[in-house]
Design a protein around this motif. Sequence first.
Motif, PDB file in Angstrom:
ATOM      1  N   ALA A  73       0.836  -1.200   0.000  1.00  0.00           N
ATOM      2  CA  ALA A  73       0.000   0.000   0.000  1.00  0.00           C
ATOM      3  C   ALA A  73       0.870   1.249   0.000  1.00  0.00           C
ATOM      4  O   ALA A  73       1.913   1.307   0.666  1.00  0.00           O
ATOM      5  CB  ALA A  73      -0.918   0.000   1.216  1.00  0.00           C
ATOM      6  N   ALA A  74       0.456   2.241  -0.771  1.00  0.00           N
ATOM      7  CA  ALA A  74       1.184   3.498  -0.806  1.00  0.00           C
ATOM      8  C   ALA A  74       1.174   4.135   0.590  1.00  0.00           C
ATOM      9  O   ALA A  74       0.239   3.960   1.373  1.00  0.00           O
ATOM     10  CB  ALA A  74       0.555   4.437  -1.824  1.00  0.00           C
ATOM     11  N   SER A  75       2.223   4.859   0.882  1.00  0.00           N
ATOM     12  CA  SER A  75       2.349   5.461   2.208  1.00  0.00           C
ATOM     13  C   SER A  75       2.828   6.898   2.050  1.00  0.00           C
ATOM     14  O   SER A  75       3.246   7.313   0.965  1.00  0.00           O
ATOM     15  CB  SER A  75       3.356   4.662   3.044  1.00  0.00           C
ATOM     16  N   PRO A  76       2.796   7.674   3.125  1.00  0.00           N
ATOM     17  CA  PRO A  76       3.279   9.061   3.005  1.00  0.00           C
ATOM     18  C   PRO A  76       4.786   9.152   2.838  1.00  0.00           C
ATOM     19  O   PRO A  76       5.310  10.241   2.591  1.00  0.00           O
ATOM     20  CB  PRO A  76       2.817   9.701   4.320  1.00  0.00           C
ATOM     21  N   GLY A  77       5.460   8.009   2.937  1.00  0.00           N
ATOM     22  CA  GLY A  77       6.905   8.025   2.776  1.00  0.00           C
ATOM     23  C   GLY A  77       7.620   8.027   4.116  1.00  0.00           C
ATOM     24  O   GLY A  77       6.999   8.140   5.187  1.00  0.00           O
ATOM     25  N   PRO A  78       8.928   7.873   4.076  1.00  0.00           N
ATOM     26  CA  PRO A  78       9.696   7.817   5.335  1.00  0.00           C
ATOM     27  C   PRO A  78       9.703   9.163   6.055  1.00  0.00           C
ATOM     28  O   PRO A  78       9.469  10.217   5.467  1.00  0.00           O
ATOM     29  CB  PRO A  78      11.105   7.432   4.849  1.00  0.00           C
ATOM     30  N   ASP A  79       9.969   9.053   7.352  1.00  0.00           N
ATOM     31  CA  ASP A  79      10.110  10.260   8.189  1.00  0.00           C
ATOM     32  C   ASP A  79       8.855  11.119   8.192  1.00  0.00           C
ATOM     33  O   ASP A  79       8.911  12.356   8.251  1.00  0.00           O
ATOM     34  CB  ASP A  79      11.309  11.100   7.729  1.00  0.00           C
ATOM     35  N   ALA A  80       7.657  10.472   8.081  1.00  0.00           N
ATOM     36  CA  ALA A  80       6.401  11.226   8.133  1.00  0.00           C
ATOM     37  C   ALA A  80       6.213  11.817   9.530  1.00  0.00           C
ATOM     38  O   ALA A  80       6.552  11.198  10.542  1.00  0.00           O
ATOM     39  CB  ALA A  80       5.237  10.328   7.773  1.00  0.00           C
ATOM     40  N   LEU A  81       5.646  13.005   9.581  1.00  0.00           N
ATOM     41  CA  LEU A  81       5.439  13.720  10.838  1.00  0.00           C
ATOM     42  C   LEU A  81       3.951  14.010  11.036  1.00  0.00           C
ATOM     43  O   LEU A  81       3.190  14.091  10.079  1.00  0.00           O
ATOM     44  CB  LEU A  81       6.223  15.029  10.821  1.00  0.00           C
ATOM     45  N   PRO A  82       3.517  14.196  12.282  1.00  0.00           N
ATOM     46  CA  PRO A  82       2.102  14.503  12.543  1.00  0.00           C
ATOM     47  C   PRO A  82       1.653  15.759  11.803  1.00  0.00           C
ATOM     48  O   PRO A  82       2.414  16.711  11.631  1.00  0.00           O
ATOM     49  CB  PRO A  82       2.045  14.684  14.057  1.00  0.00           C
ATOM     50  N   GLU A  83       0.387  15.730  11.371  1.00  0.00           N
ATOM     51  CA  GLU A  83      -0.187  16.838  10.616  1.00  0.00           C
ATOM     52  C   GLU A  83      -1.583  17.111  11.155  1.00  0.00           C
ATOM     53  O   GLU A  83      -2.259  16.218  11.684  1.00  0.00           O
ATOM     54  CB  GLU A  83      -0.243  16.455   9.135  1.00  0.00           C
TER      55      GLU A  83
END
Length: 848
Positions: free
Chosen positions: A443-453
């Motif tokens: 599954a696609a993801s926001p990518g590495p090192d994603a931070l809270p938004e």
Amino acid sequence: MTAPTLRLSLILALVGALSLGAVADDGASAASRRWTVYIAQDKHLDYGWCGTTTEIEMRMVALLDYYLDLVERTNARWNLDGTVWLEVYRRHRGEPGAARLLRAIRDGRMGYAGNNRVLLWGLLDMETAIRSCYAALPIADASGVPTRTALVQENPALTAGAAAILSACGFDFLGRGIYELRAESYQARRAPYPLFWWRAPGGKPLLVKWDLYEKAGSWGGYAEAHELAVLAGEKWDAHRVNHVGDRNTPDVFARRRQFIADTVNRYEAYGANYPLSSILLLGTGYDNWTCTDDLSRFIEEYNAESDGVVRLVDARYQDFFEAVERELREKRIELPTFEGTFGVAWEEWGAHLAAHLRDYREAARLLRLAEANYALRFMEEGPDEKTAAALANAQDALLDFAEHDCGGVDLNQSANSVDVRAGAAARALAVARGVFHAPFARAASPGPDALPEDLAFSWRGGRVTFSADRAGVVSLVDRDGRELVPPDGGVALGEFVHRRYGEANEFSSVSAEPLPSDGITRADAVRCLRGRDGVEISTEGVRSGFVLRTRWLFHEARPWIDITYDLEGRWASAPQTAHFCFPLEFADVVYRYDQPGTILRAGAVSAGGDDLPGANDTLWGAATFASAYGVDGGVTLVTPDTVMVQFGSAAAKLAGADAARMPAAIVALPMMNLTRADHQLVQGGQTRWQFRYRLVLNTGGAFDPVAAIREAQQFATPAFVQAPGLEPAVAGLARWEIAFDGGPVTAVKVAEDNRRVIVRLWNVRPDAVQGSLRLPPGWAAAEFCDVFERPLHTLEARSDRVTFNVEPRAVATVALIRGSSVLKEGVTSNKPHGPALTNSLIENHPEP
């Protein structure tokens, strides 16, 4: 499929039909016509409704034993309503039995329809729809009697995709008859033409016999001639084979003769809407398994006493259509021509078994990839009988799943029906995954090192506001500042809505009035993360008694919103539906969706759409995608796991929104329980479901069918092998360099003759498109074929490429040939999973 306790509604009274008709004007008054009534004796096959597969097949074999005996010793005729009868008879009676049945076809004693069985066409992918007609060719080869006739009985609607596929398969005639279940609110609007031309999207018309509906066992029903048995005292019995003697007592004979008179009067009264002298009555057997010669005896006795004005024929289906064809030609009679769709109806039964439907659609997708992978191996290593047999088994499983009956005459039979469908999907999945190890689609993801938004965040130059309580988007503003989600529309983008309905409404309307619903969501957990590849939101909570988990990904590089819904809860037997809602702030919207063989525009023909009078104007079946485009852009919703969609004001209404404040809407219906005339086992006992969707935004530009297909190919790859501009789904095909801008490659497979390799392409554009491909090493020639893989002409090869032209909205079949030898026309079909069906089969098995 109708038990005697079910309510049979009169859809359109004859007087209503006559008020729309005109006085006959065919060169002679109706009263002066000499009529021929073709009585086609048969049995409507409910393959998965009134017993286990074994029980049903044993009844089929007993019926064929009896009617083969009858047609061999008398002048009687009988008919097979699908090619599956031969498959079953061979399985139980071996090659001598198959030879006997084929001999009866060759001798004109047995008629047959070219469709495999009665299917739900709106559930099929394009290639499965084509393959459902493949078995007609080996029967024609073996018997010397090709069929031009298809029969699609009982389910009340029929998508224009069926017209596209049946005409592409070379059929000229279509026999129709229905049961009105779930058609009460729209079937009465069909035009009063019992015989008409139905033009396929590719241009070829089918001659359709479809009388206006009175009841299932009489005019317009799927068993029009069963009244002849009822008049002799026959009762409904779908559970056992009954042997019945001659019932033509003087009283029964008189009543039967009156039914024939009433039939002739009915067709005379159509006037100019029926300017012919031939009438077809089919479906003598109805749901029953009746062995009798008394209808043939009645026909003989009637003709012996007739004054010649009305004559009966113990007929094959095609006898009627060919008689009509002659009369049309000789008298230069013109019939009305319709272009468009009669919609979907019983396809909603896929939503009664939503978890199994998802498995079925995944199996169809993977099977096409497995076939392509095997074709590549075949070209290098030669045939593998075990793999070929397994692939054929999986293809048959798809047909088992899509058979038209769901539910059963009681809960026990409903369990059998669920078992057949669950097993069919599992069978096809097992084969596809065993033959082709598809790479795991992470599954696609926001990518590495994603931070809270925050739940209100910027996206692609615009802004998104997400509501945790509604688990949906309440505002979506594009880079130009336009709000794409209707403010205060009553429902959020992507919101889950569960509806219940009163018991009294379930038959009165397809779009029943919902009961009040609180729709309260308890949000237990919400998380929002931003990474370089996009923003991901995940939620968990409770809504309308369901545990609801959602996962959203707003892609940064593309205008894509991916949504996965996980539902868990108790799905009760009461009437209810589940909706995923996509309200839109686009003006002057046109809704489109695809079906096997065609892309259609929702809405009445009179308003520029494709829905003919009598089509379901509430539900549509989206095989791959649904789209809504207005003057300022639009969206495409890719639907890999589900089928049913709703559009516009009807969608807003059923979602509980204010239609006046919602300019446009697409609503997906993954689950429903409104067709309850048959017993249903509430989602087959499932309590957990998962559904995936992708919303593709296009805030400028017009709808492009190729672009829609291309977008679908990039999300949970549909049952296509390659879309224009994209890499093929099976990597080994890349070296073929298939160049075709008209639409998808729907299949790459080993040919039925087990010698060539087939490439199938679908042109979705309204104009002709040229394509080409590079011939693989050792494969030096190619042919352009019909969909049954029979050669039409050789394709010229320049260097190592061949080119071909595909007509507008048409299907093209290209066969690759090893070496330089070109096969002759009329290649004998040799299915990998069975012996060749040739005339020698009949000759090598003389009559016992």
